[in-house]
Design a protein around this motif. Structure first.
Motif, PDB file in Angstrom:
ATOM      1  N   PHE A 118      26.872  29.018  52.199  1.00 32.19           N
ATOM      2  CA  PHE A 118      28.340  29.695  52.264  1.00 32.19           C
ATOM      3  C   PHE A 118      28.204  31.276  52.730  1.00 32.19           C
ATOM      4  N   ARG A 119      28.573  31.504  54.150  1.00 28.26           N
ATOM      5  CA  ARG A 119      28.204  32.877  54.832  1.00 28.26           C
ATOM      6  C   ARG A 119      28.984  34.017  54.111  1.00 28.26           C
ATOM      7  N   SER A 120      30.001  33.580  53.398  1.00 31.74           N
ATOM      8  CA  SER A 120      31.116  34.870  52.704  1.00 31.74           C
ATOM      9  C   SER A 120      30.587  34.997  51.125  1.00 31.74           C
ATOM     10  N   TRP A 121      29.400  34.483  50.768  1.00 30.33           N
ATOM     11  CA  TRP A 121      28.973  34.576  49.367  1.00 30.33           C
ATOM     12  C   TRP A 121      28.693  35.826  49.189  1.00 30.33           C
ATOM     13  N   ASP A 122      28.201  36.755  50.256  1.00 31.39           N
ATOM     14  CA  ASP A 122      27.735  38.259  49.758  1.00 31.39           C
ATOM     15  C   ASP A 122      28.859  38.879  49.374  1.00 31.39           C
ATOM     16  N   LYS A 123      30.130  38.609  49.959  1.00 39.44           N
ATOM     17  CA  LYS A 123      31.290  39.378  49.553  1.00 39.44           C
ATOM     18  C   LYS A 123      31.831  39.197  48.001  1.00 39.44           C
ATOM     19  N   LEU A 124      31.638  37.837  47.630  1.00 43.38           N
ATOM     20  CA  LEU A 124      31.748  37.651  46.114  1.00 43.38           C
ATOM     21  C   LEU A 124      30.823  38.289  45.436  1.00 43.38           C
ATOM     22  N   TRP A 125      29.588  38.370  45.851  1.00 43.03           N
ATOM     23  CA  TRP A 125      28.588  38.853  44.971  1.00 43.03           C
ATOM     24  C   TRP A 125      28.626  40.232  44.934  1.00 43.03           C
ATOM     25  N   ASN A 126      29.159  41.008  45.700  1.00 42.78           N
ATOM     26  CA  ASN A 126      29.396  42.491  45.763  1.00 42.78           C
ATOM     27  C   ASN A 126      30.473  42.666  44.802  1.00 42.78           C
ATOM     28  N   ASN A 127      31.373  41.928  44.621  1.00 49.40           N
ATOM     29  CA  ASN A 127      32.471  41.952  43.558  1.00 49.40           C
ATOM     30  C   ASN A 127      31.939  41.987  42.270  1.00 49.40           C
ATOM     31  N   VAL A 128      30.887  41.002  42.190  1.00 51.39           N
ATOM     32  CA  VAL A 128      30.335  40.704  40.786  1.00 51.39           C
ATOM     33  C   VAL A 128      29.229  41.757  40.381  1.00 51.39           C
ATOM     34  N   THR A 129      28.750  42.540  41.342  1.00 53.44           N
ATOM     35  CA  THR A 129      27.960  43.800  40.928  1.00 53.44           C
ATOM     36  C   THR A 129      28.775  44.867  40.606  1.00 53.44           C
ATOM     37  N   ARG A 130      30.108  44.844  40.978  1.00 52.65           N
ATOM     38  CA  ARG A 130      30.682  45.987  40.612  1.00 52.65           C
ATOM     39  C   ARG A 130      31.192  45.943  39.145  1.00 52.65           C
ATOM     40  N   LEU A 131      31.465  44.559  38.946  1.00 54.73           N
ATOM     41  CA  LEU A 131      31.801  44.342  37.650  1.00 54.73           C
ATOM     42  C   LEU A 131      30.680  44.465  36.507  1.00 54.73           C
ATOM     43  N   LEU A 132      29.516  44.140  36.954  1.00 61.67           N
ATOM     44  CA  LEU A 132      28.182  44.452  36.050  1.00 61.67           C
ATOM     45  C   LEU A 132      28.146  45.807  35.778  1.00 61.67           C
ATOM     46  N   TYR A 133      28.690  46.778  36.687  1.00 62.62           N
ATOM     47  CA  TYR A 133      28.419  48.162  36.660  1.00 62.62           C
ATOM     48  C   TYR A 133      29.172  48.658  35.550  1.00 62.62           C
ATOM     49  N   PHE A 134      30.442  48.224  35.043  1.00 63.11           N
ATOM     50  CA  PHE A 134      31.170  48.413  33.973  1.00 63.11           C
ATOM     51  C   PHE A 134      30.873  47.694  32.823  1.00 63.11           C
ATOM     52  N   PHE A 135      30.406  46.675  32.815  1.00 64.17           N
ATOM     53  CA  PHE A 135      30.090  45.669  31.630  1.00 64.17           C
ATOM     54  C   PHE A 135      28.701  45.675  31.136  1.00 64.17           C
ATOM     55  N   SER A 136      27.806  46.287  31.705  1.00 65.29           N
ATOM     56  CA  SER A 136      26.606  46.314  31.213  1.00 65.29           C
ATOM     57  C   SER A 136      25.869  47.326  30.374  1.00 65.29           C
ATOM     58  N   GLY A 137      26.700  48.461  29.979  1.00 69.02           N
ATOM     59  CA  GLY A 137      26.504  49.321  29.165  1.00 69.02           C
ATOM     60  C   GLY A 137      25.558  50.588  29.808  1.00 69.02           C
ATOM     61  N   ILE A 138      25.986  50.780  30.952  1.00 65.50           N
ATOM     62  CA  ILE A 138      25.359  52.037  31.678  1.00 65.50           C
ATOM     63  C   ILE A 138      25.823  53.364  31.119  1.00 65.50           C
ATOM     64  N   PHE A 139      27.117  53.662  31.068  1.00 66.64           N
ATOM     65  CA  PHE A 139      27.681  54.773  30.711  1.00 66.64           C
ATOM     66  C   PHE A 139      28.063  54.733  29.152  1.00 66.64           C
ATOM     67  N   TYR A 140      27.776  53.807  28.410  1.00 67.25           N
ATOM     68  CA  TYR A 140      28.157  53.753  26.855  1.00 67.25           C
ATOM     69  C   TYR A 140      27.128  52.805  26.469  1.00 67.25           C
ATOM     70  N   VAL A 141      27.236  52.872  24.940  1.00 67.10           N
ATOM     71  CA  VAL A 141      26.152  51.723  24.302  1.00 67.10           C
ATOM     72  C   VAL A 141      27.211  50.913  23.547  1.00 67.10           C
ATOM     73  N   PRO A 142      26.951  49.585  23.392  1.00 66.31           N
ATOM     74  CA  PRO A 142      27.827  48.581  22.936  1.00 66.31           C
ATOM     75  C   PRO A 142      28.031  49.007  21.259  1.00 66.31           C
ATOM     76  N   GLY A 143      27.325  49.603  20.877  1.00 67.51           N
ATOM     77  CA  GLY A 143      28.042  50.006  19.554  1.00 67.51           C
ATOM     78  C   GLY A 143      29.169  51.072  19.296  1.00 67.51           C
ATOM     79  N   MET A 144      29.627  51.445  20.692  1.00 72.85           N
ATOM     80  CA  MET A 144      30.739  52.391  20.724  1.00 72.85           C
ATOM     81  C   MET A 144      31.949  51.316  20.863  1.00 72.85           C
ATOM     82  N   MET A 145      31.617  49.901  20.721  1.00 70.97           N
ATOM     83  CA  MET A 145      32.884  49.203  21.131  1.00 70.97           C
ATOM     84  C   MET A 145      32.806  48.373  19.959  1.00 70.97           C
ATOM     85  N   PRO A 146      34.321  47.886  19.790  1.00 69.95           N
ATOM     86  CA  PRO A 146      34.752  46.782  18.644  1.00 69.95           C
ATOM     87  C   PRO A 146      33.604  45.617  18.595  1.00 69.95           C
ATOM     88  N   GLY A 147      33.477  45.027  17.504  1.00 70.75           N
ATOM     89  CA  GLY A 147      32.438  43.923  17.257  1.00 70.75           C
ATOM     90  C   GLY A 147      32.800  42.526  18.252  1.00 70.75           C
TER      91      GLY A 147
END
Length: 209
Positions: A118-147
């Motif tokens: 699927f030659r358009s897969w790279d566009k979808l994957w780029n969106n996934v990596t952007r989400l991972l940037y915010f949901f992987s604990g880079i600029f925060y620690v999970p302990g700051m979040m609700p359980g």
């Protein structure tokens, strides 16, 4: 008062983004570069000795080596300006990076197959990596979040990779939610799935574009 509070925060808090970006970039750069291993080397794959596995893996190893050199230079730069940047547990940091690279390679093999189909897969994957940037604990620690939020994000193996890397740098940071076994299993499964897909669809991957 705000400056005083900031000064009394632990060292791992002040270096939080840096310890999060290194494993994130190792994973994203490896998995993304490997994705184009087949589509960008079509003519090379026409040579009998060269297999899709070779070109895909070569890209992953190159990206990992590059990110590793950049990380070492970054830490050396911190040390040069007087910031204590050496990890408290070098073996823990190395283990986290190796498993992160394995996870990236496994996902990279899957991405390479999907990008060929699927030659358009790279566009979808780029969106996934952007989400991972915010949901992987880079600029925060999970302990700051609700359980409930932390338990949901804990399904993301990259979050464990980042916290494992961070825990290796700072002995005072040992989160109870960190599951090293989960990351190891996720990395091995991703590699197994990626290699299986590559081997199963190798004739298709070798076809001229």
């Amino acid at each position: 008062m705000l400056e005083s509070a900031h000064e009394h925060r632990p060292l791992w808090w002040r270096l939080l983004p840096n310890t999060g970006l290194v494993p994130y970039h190792v994973f994203v750069h490896t998995s993304t570069s490997m994705m184009h291993g087949v589509t960008s080397n079509g003519s090379l794959l026409q040579l009998p000795p060269v297999k899709p596995l070779d070109v895909i893996l070569a890209r992953g190893l190159l990206e990992f080596a590059t990110d590793l050199v950049v990380a070492v230079l970054l830490l050396a730069g911190f040390a040069a300006i007087g910031i204590a940047a050496l990890p408290d547990n070098l073996w823990s940091v190395a283990s986290a990076l190796i498993l992160t690279a394995l996870l990236g390679c496994g996902v990279g093999f899957v991405n390479a197959v999907l990008q060929t189909l699927f030659r358009s897969w790279d566009k979808l994957w780029n969106n996934v990596t952007r989400l991972l940037y915010f949901f992987s604990g880079i600029f925060y620690v999970p302990g700051m979040m609700p359980g409930w939020a932390r338990d949901t994000l804990a399904w993301n193996p990259l979050l464990h990779a980042i916290d494992w890397f961070r825990a290796g740098f700072f002995a005072t940071y040992q989160p109870h939610w960190l599951d090293r076994r989960y990351l190891a299993i996720a990395a091995m499964l991703s590699v197994l799935i990626g290699l299986s897909l590559e081997r199963w669809l190798r004739p298709r991957l070798c076809e001229p574009a």
